[in-house]
Scaffold this motif. Structure first.
Motif, short mmCIF file in Angstrom:
data_model
loop_
_atom_site.label_atom_id
_atom_site.label_comp_id
_atom_site.label_asym_id
_atom_site.label_seq_id
_atom_site.Cartn_x
_atom_site.Cartn_y
_atom_site.Cartn_z
N ALA A 10 6.76 15.49 12.98
CA ALA A 10 7.25 15.23 11.61
C ALA A 10 6.91 13.79 11.24
N ILE A 11 6.35 13.64 10.05
CA ILE A 11 5.97 12.30 9.60
C ILE A 11 7.13 11.71 8.79
N SER A 12 7.74 10.69 9.37
CA SER A 12 8.94 10.12 8.73
C SER A 12 8.82 8.61 8.55
N TYR A 13 7.64 8.07 8.84
CA TYR A 13 7.48 6.61 8.85
C TYR A 13 6.17 6.27 8.13
N LEU A 14 6.30 5.50 7.06
CA LEU A 14 5.11 5.07 6.30
C LEU A 14 4.98 3.55 6.39
N ARG A 15 3.80 3.12 6.77
CA ARG A 15 3.50 1.68 6.76
C ARG A 15 2.54 1.42 5.61
N VAL A 16 2.85 0.44 4.81
CA VAL A 16 2.07 0.19 3.61
C VAL A 16 1.53 -1.23 3.63
N SER A 17 0.21 -1.33 3.63
CA SER A 17 -0.41 -2.65 3.55
C SER A 17 -0.53 -3.00 2.07
N GLU A 47 1.95 1.24 -9.03
CA GLU A 47 1.30 2.37 -8.35
C GLU A 47 1.75 2.47 -6.89
N LEU A 48 1.89 1.32 -6.25
CA LEU A 48 2.36 1.34 -4.86
C LEU A 48 3.77 1.94 -4.80
N ASP A 49 4.59 1.56 -5.76
CA ASP A 49 5.95 2.09 -5.80
C ASP A 49 5.92 3.61 -5.96
N ARG A 50 5.04 4.09 -6.85
CA ARG A 50 4.99 5.54 -7.09
C ARG A 50 4.53 6.27 -5.83
N LEU A 51 3.54 5.71 -5.15
CA LEU A 51 3.06 6.34 -3.91
C LEU A 51 4.16 6.34 -2.84
N VAL A 267 2.13 7.36 9.33
CA VAL A 267 0.84 7.29 8.63
C VAL A 267 0.79 5.93 7.92
N ARG A 268 -0.42 5.53 7.54
CA ARG A 268 -0.60 4.18 6.99
C ARG A 268 -1.37 4.22 5.69
N LEU A 269 -0.82 3.50 4.72
CA LEU A 269 -1.41 3.46 3.39
C LEU A 269 -1.94 2.06 3.15
N THR A 270 -3.18 1.96 2.65
CA THR A 270 -3.71 0.63 2.35
C THR A 270 -3.43 0.29 0.88
N CYS A 271 -3.73 -0.96 0.52
CA CYS A 271 -3.46 -1.41 -0.86
C CYS A 271 -4.41 -0.79 -1.88
N THR A 272 -5.42 -0.03 -1.41
CA THR A 272 -6.28 0.69 -2.36
C THR A 272 -5.86 2.16 -2.47
N GLY A 273 -4.79 2.53 -1.79
CA GLY A 273 -4.33 3.91 -1.87
C GLY A 273 -5.04 4.83 -0.90
N THR A 274 -5.64 4.26 0.14
CA THR A 274 -6.28 5.08 1.17
C THR A 274 -5.27 5.35 2.27
#
Ligand code: SAM
Length: 337
Positions: A10-17, A47-51, A267-274
């Motif tokens: 289960a994916i419960s942890y998001l790291r956002v650059s 946009e980062l907030d929405r993601l 999972v990891r999100l970059t500042c370009t939404g990747t």
């Protein structure tokens, strides 16, 4: 709507650059002359907030802001404040998020610590590899130790729990772990040691020369300290011990000597939404296009579902004489630690 990957995790942890930029140039992380992303490619804070909000709706319970250096992004505190609305009963908001936190190099903490606490941030990770000002300047190339110690004092005064993250570097800070443990004991900080990972082309620096296996460090520490195994988990990859003499926790992040992928919840999100489904693999999903295509989240949700279905079993980092090239070409500063 919850995110379960093909291996039942289960994916419960998001790291956002939140930015790929940083005010330091740590020798194991970046080359000295970095080319950063053009501003036009970078998501706005809205946009980062929405993601992030879409991921919270899909079952994320822990959100970590990272970078680059998250606190150098202009107006980043407005993002932190907005995201705090998702914090559950122990935080400020009414939502399902259990923890909002960040990883920082500490350089800007003196300015932001009390507002972070005010936004419901309870714990932070501060990266610090040495207590020696000259070594600190050499490792970070552009940093001054004093910036970080002032930031730590401000964070402590604001009531934030602090974990120090230290990358173990052969011949650089391996003689300092006892001193770091003593200092953390006095300050009330936990400490996590991290194995250097083969990510990004760091110019003239040689990974094999930097790499220090933590199995070796642990055996050395056991001669001096009483190490008590702990079941405690912080939701991340570290495995913890308690140092009986100081009462503080010591964590080990061992992507090379002990692969911890079987319990990966991140999972990891970059500042370009990747979206990167694994720190150590190149496969990624573009979430910026579906985000910008519509103000409704339908296409975005579909892209997230499709990405989670591709989450790989794990990374395969190796550092030895035959593996000198980076396992992945992107820098740690793009995906965040
Ligand atoms: N600027 C923030 C900081 O310093 O914590 C956040 C980003 S930084 C990339 C996150 C963490 O990754 C830091 O603790 C840093 O030491 C670590 N790191 C960077 N490159 C690494 C590598 N190649 N192997 C292991 N850890 C690395």
């Amino acid at each position: 709507m919850n995110m379960i990957d093909p291996f039942g995790r289960a994916i419960s942890y998001l790291r956002v650059s939140v930015t790929d930029r940083c005010d330091f140039r740590c020798v194991y992380c970046m080359a000295e002359n970095m080319t950063f992303l053009p501003k036009a490619e970078i998501l706005t804070l809205e946009e980062l907030d929405r993601l992030c909000s879409a991921f919270v709706r899909r079952g994320v319970r822990k959100l970590r802001l990272t970078g680059g250096e998250p606190l150098v992004r202009k107006n980043v505190m407005s993002l932190v404040r907005n995201l705090s609305r998702h914090l559950g009963k122990d935080g400020l908001g009414t939502g399902a998020l259990e923890e909002l936190t960040l990883t920082t190099n500490g350089s800007q903490l003196a300015r932001h610590a009390s507002e972070l606490a005010d936004c419901g941030v309870r714990r932070i990770n501060v990266s610090l590899d040495t207590l020696d000002p000259r070594k600190f300047a050499a490792i970070t190339r552009w940093g001054r130790l004093e910036q970080v110690t002032e930031g730590l004092a401000a964070a402590k005064a604001a009531g934030l729990s602090i974990k120090i993250n230290t990358v173990a570097l052969k011949g650089v800070n391996e003689d300092e772990f006892d001193a770091l443990l003593e200092w953390c004991g006095r300050e009330g900080f936990d400490l996590t040691l991290i194995e250097v990972m083969p990510m990004g082309d760091i110019g003239g620096e040689n990974r094999l020369e930097q790499y220090l296996p933590l199995s070796l460090v642990r055996a050395r520490l056991a001669k001096r300290w009483t190490l008590e195994d702990l079941d405690y988990r912080s939701g991340g990859p570290a495995r913890y011990l308690r140092i009986a003499e100081t009462g503080q926790r010591l964590g080990f992040i061992t992507p090379l000597t002990h692969n911890f992928c079987e319990s990966c919840n991140r999972v990891r999100l970059t500042c370009t939404g990747t979206l990167y489904m694994c720190l150590g693999q190149e496969d990624a999903a573009d979430l910026r296009a579906p985000l910008r295509a519509s103000s409704e989240d339908g296409a975005l949700d579909a892209a997230i579902t499709e990405a989670i279905a591709r989450k790989p079993k794990g990374h395969d980092f190796i550092i030895d004489r035959r593996h000198q090239a980076p396992a992945v070409p992107r820098y740690m500063s793009l995906t965040g630690g």
